[in-house]
Write a protein that holds these residues in place. Structure first.
Motif, PDB file in Angstrom:
ATOM      1  N   GLU A  42       0.820  -1.226   0.000  1.00 35.15           N
ATOM      2  CA  GLU A  42       0.000   0.000   0.000  1.00 35.15           C
ATOM      3  C   GLU A  42       0.850   1.271   0.000  1.00 35.15           C
ATOM      4  N   GLU A  43       1.913   1.282   0.788  1.00 33.43           N
ATOM      5  CA  GLU A  43       2.752   2.472   0.853  1.00 33.43           C
ATOM      6  C   GLU A  43       3.406   2.760  -0.483  1.00 33.43           C
ATOM      7  N   LEU A  44       3.924   1.727  -1.125  1.00 36.20           N
ATOM      8  CA  LEU A  44       4.545   1.901  -2.434  1.00 36.20           C
ATOM      9  C   LEU A  44       3.503   2.312  -3.470  1.00 36.20           C
ATOM     10  N   ALA A  45       2.310   1.731  -3.390  1.00 31.01           N
ATOM     11  CA  ALA A  45       1.234   2.096  -4.323  1.00 31.01           C
ATOM     12  C   ALA A  45       0.874   3.562  -4.171  1.00 31.01           C
ATOM     13  N   ASP A  46       0.779   4.052  -2.931  1.00 29.08           N
ATOM     14  CA  ASP A  46       0.466   5.468  -2.715  1.00 29.08           C
ATOM     15  C   ASP A  46       1.574   6.369  -3.243  1.00 29.08           C
ATOM     16  N   ALA A  47       2.837   5.976  -3.018  1.00 27.19           N
ATOM     17  CA  ALA A  47       3.961   6.784  -3.492  1.00 27.19           C
ATOM     18  C   ALA A  47       3.996   6.842  -5.017  1.00 27.19           C
ATOM     19  N   VAL A  48       3.821   5.699  -5.666  1.00 24.71           N
ATOM     20  CA  VAL A  48       3.813   5.659  -7.131  1.00 24.71           C
ATOM     21  C   VAL A  48       2.631   6.461  -7.669  1.00 24.71           C
ATOM     22  N   ASN A  49       1.497   6.356  -7.014  1.00 24.59           N
ATOM     23  CA  ASN A  49       0.308   7.090  -7.421  1.00 24.59           C
ATOM     24  C   ASN A  49       0.565   8.598  -7.381  1.00 24.59           C
ATOM     25  N   ARG A  50       1.183   9.068  -6.295  1.00 21.88           N
ATOM     26  CA  ARG A  50       1.494  10.498  -6.183  1.00 21.88           C
ATOM     27  C   ARG A  50       2.484  10.931  -7.261  1.00 21.88           C
ATOM     28  N   LEU A  51       3.490  10.109  -7.523  1.00 21.56           N
ATOM     29  CA  LEU A  51       4.462  10.442  -8.565  1.00 21.56           C
ATOM     30  C   LEU A  51       3.811  10.495  -9.947  1.00 21.56           C
ATOM     31  N   LEU A  52       2.914   9.559 -10.216  1.00 19.35           N
ATOM     32  CA  LEU A  52       2.208   9.578 -11.500  1.00 19.35           C
ATOM     33  C   LEU A  52       1.342  10.829 -11.639  1.00 19.35           C
ATOM     34  N   VAL A  53       0.702  11.243 -10.547  1.00 16.19           N
ATOM     35  CA  VAL A  53      -0.138  12.437 -10.591  1.00 16.19           C
ATOM     36  C   VAL A  53       0.710  13.676 -10.852  1.00 16.19           C
ATOM     37  N   VAL A  54       1.863  13.779 -10.198  1.00 18.80           N
ATOM     38  CA  VAL A  54       2.736  14.935 -10.427  1.00 18.80           C
ATOM     39  C   VAL A  54       3.197  14.975 -11.884  1.00 18.80           C
ATOM     40  N   GLY A  55       3.630  13.837 -12.402  1.00 24.26           N
ATOM     41  CA  GLY A  55       4.038  13.775 -13.807  1.00 24.26           C
ATOM     42  C   GLY A  55       2.897  14.116 -14.744  1.00 24.26           C
ATOM     43  N   PHE A  56       1.713  13.646 -14.408  1.00 25.59           N
ATOM     44  CA  PHE A  56       0.518  13.932 -15.209  1.00 25.59           C
ATOM     45  C   PHE A  56       0.257  15.437 -15.268  1.00 25.59           C
ATOM     46  N   TYR A  57       0.333  16.091 -14.088  1.00 23.29           N
ATOM     47  CA  TYR A  57       0.132  17.540 -14.046  1.00 23.29           C
ATOM     48  C   TYR A  57       1.202  18.269 -14.856  1.00 23.29           C
ATOM     49  N   LEU A  58       2.448  17.877 -14.689  1.00 26.75           N
ATOM     50  CA  LEU A  58       3.529  18.569 -15.385  1.00 26.75           C
ATOM     51  C   LEU A  58       3.387  18.484 -16.900  1.00 26.75           C
ATOM     52  N   VAL A  59       3.116  17.289 -17.401  1.00 26.21           N
ATOM     53  CA  VAL A  59       3.004  17.118 -18.854  1.00 26.21           C
ATOM     54  C   VAL A  59       1.787  17.865 -19.392  1.00 26.21           C
ATOM     55  N   ASN A  60       0.646  17.707 -18.750  1.00 25.40           N
ATOM     56  CA  ASN A  60      -0.566  18.325 -19.276  1.00 25.40           C
ATOM     57  C   ASN A  60      -0.568  19.837 -19.144  1.00 25.40           C
ATOM     58  N   LEU A  61      -0.129  20.353 -18.010  1.00 27.39           N
ATOM     59  CA  LEU A  61      -0.089  21.808 -17.869  1.00 27.39           C
ATOM     60  C   LEU A  61       1.006  22.409 -18.747  1.00 27.39           C
ATOM     61  N   GLY A  62       2.068  21.657 -18.998  1.00 25.10           N
ATOM     62  CA  GLY A  62       3.081  22.103 -19.959  1.00 25.10           C
ATOM     63  C   GLY A  62       2.507  22.211 -21.353  1.00 25.10           C
ATOM     64  N   LEU A  63       1.698  21.231 -21.753  1.00 26.12           N
ATOM     65  CA  LEU A  63       1.049  21.289 -23.062  1.00 26.12           C
ATOM     66  C   LEU A  63       0.089  22.468 -23.135  1.00 26.12           C
ATOM     67  N   VAL A  64      -0.661  22.678 -22.063  1.00 25.28           N
ATOM     68  CA  VAL A  64      -1.589  23.808 -22.025  1.00 25.28           C
ATOM     69  C   VAL A  64      -0.825  25.114 -22.222  1.00 25.28           C
ATOM     70  N   ALA A  65       0.308  25.241 -21.561  1.00 21.37           N
ATOM     71  CA  ALA A  65       1.114  26.458 -21.698  1.00 21.37           C
ATOM     72  C   ALA A  65       1.664  26.603 -23.116  1.00 21.37           C
ATOM     73  N   LEU A  66       2.076  25.496 -23.724  1.00 19.03           N
ATOM     74  CA  LEU A  66       2.601  25.569 -25.090  1.00 19.03           C
ATOM     75  C   LEU A  66       1.539  26.003 -26.095  1.00 19.03           C
ATOM     76  N   PHE A  67       0.291  25.648 -25.842  1.00 17.95           N
ATOM     77  CA  PHE A  67      -0.783  26.026 -26.753  1.00 17.95           C
ATOM     78  C   PHE A  67      -1.304  27.442 -26.505  1.00 17.95           C
ATOM     79  N   MET A  68      -0.646  28.183 -25.628  1.00 14.52           N
ATOM     80  CA  MET A  68      -1.059  29.564 -25.365  1.00 14.52           C
ATOM     81  C   MET A  68      -0.485  30.494 -26.426  1.00 14.52           C
ATOM     82  N   THR A  69      -0.697  30.167 -27.666  1.00 16.38           N
ATOM     83  CA  THR A  69      -0.256  31.012 -28.772  1.00 16.38           C
ATOM     84  C   THR A  69      -1.448  31.329 -29.649  1.00 16.38           C
TER      85      THR A  69
END
Length: 131
Positions: A42-69
């Motif tokens: 469970e602890e490892l699952a929670d840690a991996v889950n949090r890491l995946l969420v952070v990566g998800f935010y970074l990639v998607n919000l980065g794309l959103v910023a790139l499309f601000m043209t």
């Protein structure tokens, strides 16, 4: 206010709300799947889950910023809506691709773990049996 600024504000609000909603939904529902993939840790699952969420935010919000043209005609309402639909469509497409990619990779890990568990006999060999 200029139509381009209005389009950007709408785009940012919709994109950020969609990204947060999808990330929370995937995080909440993916935790059980991760716990199974990681053999009940469970602890490892929670840690991996949090890491995946952070990566998800970074990639998607980065794309959103790139499309601000300014990529289209925003001189009238129709142009503004068409421009918004293209930008939001790309964000949705990336969200879907990332989700499918994550599920695919985690399913491969899960399948490999199951195959490793099946190779170990449930009971260790005792002795030679006479025929």
């Amino acid at each position: 206010m200029d139509r381009v600024v209005i389009a950007y504000v709408i785009y940012l609000v919709v994109s950020v709300v969609l990204t947060v909603w999808v990330a929370r939904t995937l995080s909440r529902n993916g935790r059980i799947f991760l716990a199974d993939v990681l053999r009940g840790n469970e602890e490892l699952a929670d840690a991996v889950n949090r890491l995946l969420v952070v990566g998800f935010y970074l990639v998607n919000l980065g794309l959103v910023a790139l499309f601000m043209t300014d990529s289209g005609d925003v001189s009238d309402n129709r142009g503004m809506l068409e421009n918004l639909s293209i930008k939001i469509g790309w964000v949705l497409l990336l969200l879907g691709i990332m989700h499918i990619g994550n599920v695919y990779v985690l399913n491969r890990i899960r399948r490999r773990g199951r195959m490793e568990r099946e190779q170990v006999p449930p009971v260790a060999p005792q002795d030679w049996a006479e025929v």
